[in-house]
Design an enzyme around this catalytic site. Sequence first.
Site, mmCIF file in Angstrom:
data_model
loop_
_atom_site.group_PDB
_atom_site.id
_atom_site.type_symbol
_atom_site.label_atom_id
_atom_site.label_comp_id
_atom_site.label_asym_id
_atom_site.label_seq_id
_atom_site.Cartn_x
_atom_site.Cartn_y
_atom_site.Cartn_z
ATOM 1 N N MET A 95 0.905 -1.085 -0.101
ATOM 2 C CA MET A 95 -0.060 -0.070 -0.036
ATOM 3 C C MET A 95 0.921 1.337 -0.014
ATOM 4 O O MET A 95 0.546 2.183 0.564
ATOM 5 C CB MET A 95 -0.897 0.117 1.204
ATOM 6 C CG MET A 95 -1.953 -1.203 1.224
ATOM 7 S SD MET A 95 -2.918 -1.439 -0.396
ATOM 8 C CE MET A 95 -3.847 0.118 -0.231
ATOM 9 N N LYS A 96 2.138 1.223 -0.687
ATOM 10 C CA LYS A 96 2.682 2.344 -0.856
ATOM 11 C C LYS A 96 2.928 2.545 -2.433
ATOM 12 O O LYS A 96 3.343 1.397 -3.203
ATOM 13 C CB LYS A 96 4.282 2.214 -0.128
ATOM 14 C CG LYS A 96 3.729 2.302 1.566
ATOM 15 C CD LYS A 96 3.301 3.656 2.170
ATOM 16 C CE LYS A 96 3.414 3.695 3.498
ATOM 17 N NZ LYS A 96 2.008 3.115 4.054
ATOM 18 N N ILE A 97 3.195 3.595 -2.862
ATOM 19 C CA ILE A 97 3.704 3.918 -4.231
ATOM 20 C C ILE A 97 5.099 3.795 -4.262
ATOM 21 O O ILE A 97 5.923 4.360 -3.299
ATOM 22 C CB ILE A 97 3.044 5.394 -4.770
ATOM 23 C CG1 ILE A 97 1.654 5.494 -4.803
ATOM 24 C CG2 ILE A 97 3.941 5.834 -6.140
ATOM 25 C CD1 ILE A 97 1.054 6.900 -5.147
ATOM 26 N N LEU A 98 5.593 3.148 -5.224
ATOM 27 C CA LEU A 98 7.178 2.805 -5.649
ATOM 28 C C LEU A 98 7.692 4.125 -6.236
ATOM 29 O O LEU A 98 7.181 4.363 -7.367
ATOM 30 C CB LEU A 98 7.295 1.439 -6.310
ATOM 31 C CG LEU A 98 6.788 0.332 -5.184
ATOM 32 C CD1 LEU A 98 6.986 -0.909 -6.197
ATOM 33 C CD2 LEU A 98 7.593 0.100 -4.122
ATOM 34 N N HIS A 114 -3.815 -5.344 -9.834
ATOM 35 C CA HIS A 114 -4.955 -4.414 -9.312
ATOM 36 C C HIS A 114 -6.327 -5.133 -9.832
ATOM 37 O O HIS A 114 -6.340 -5.487 -10.917
ATOM 38 C CB HIS A 114 -4.557 -3.378 -10.593
ATOM 39 C CG HIS A 114 -5.376 -2.184 -10.418
ATOM 40 N ND1 HIS A 114 -5.168 -1.017 -9.202
ATOM 41 C CD2 HIS A 114 -6.494 -1.817 -11.046
ATOM 42 C CE1 HIS A 114 -6.325 -0.314 -9.402
ATOM 43 N NE2 HIS A 114 -6.898 -0.384 -10.574
ATOM 44 N N ASP A 146 5.369 1.269 -13.606
ATOM 45 C CA ASP A 146 6.040 2.443 -13.900
ATOM 46 C C ASP A 146 6.134 3.679 -13.015
ATOM 47 O O ASP A 146 5.361 3.471 -11.821
ATOM 48 C CB ASP A 146 5.823 2.949 -15.440
ATOM 49 C CG ASP A 146 4.445 3.241 -15.563
ATOM 50 O OD1 ASP A 146 3.793 3.526 -14.552
ATOM 51 O OD2 ASP A 146 4.039 3.444 -16.792
ATOM 52 N N GLY A 148 3.874 5.967 -12.909
ATOM 53 C CA GLY A 148 2.796 6.655 -12.957
ATOM 54 C C GLY A 148 1.844 5.851 -11.946
ATOM 55 O O GLY A 148 2.345 4.761 -11.136
#
Length: 200
Positions: A95-98, A114, A146, A148
């Site tokens: 639950m974290k954006i890479l 997803h 990626d 985004g």
Amino acid sequence: MVPVSEDRQLTRVVVLASGAGTLLQAILDADDPNYAVVGVVTDKPCGAGDRAAESGIPVEVVPLTGDRPRTEWDERLRETVAAMQPDLVVSAGFMKILGPRFLAGFPDRVINTHPALLPSFPGAHAVPDALEHGVKVSGCTVHLVDEGVDTGPILAQSAVPVLPEDDVESLHERIKTVERRLIVELLDTVDPADVRGTAP
């Protein structure tokens, strides 16, 4: 746990997770897979870490705290995962954006699941968004990560019908069932030689 065999070239997989770890469990429970989970990294103590530990898989926790720059966390996460020498990194309910610093360490080797048929309904609220829009079919997607938000190239998809009586919980549970099968099927078809050839 599937051991890494010296005689069989298994794809080395590191799983990123934040929650109960049901997707991780599906990856671990696959019958005679062509991959081996060599490490699990979480951003907090969680069920996924417990499942990994019970299976004898190394677990590392890399917490994101507000007192340090996000870029520093990206670097620590990249270093932690790199030390496990993965061929592929799987974001399974992480639950974290890479960030870009992390992704640069594993070009075209980070995949995510997803709970929608991308490019429709990206982001953290995919299931309620699908219900709100009144779609008759939803599903799940496995894609490359990626910079985004759920915008990377699609690797696999599977449809799930939306039933008239569905709410967020019931639809999400049926999507998760398909999601577990889809990620295992995809991991099982990856040729380790292909991904190892892209390793930095």
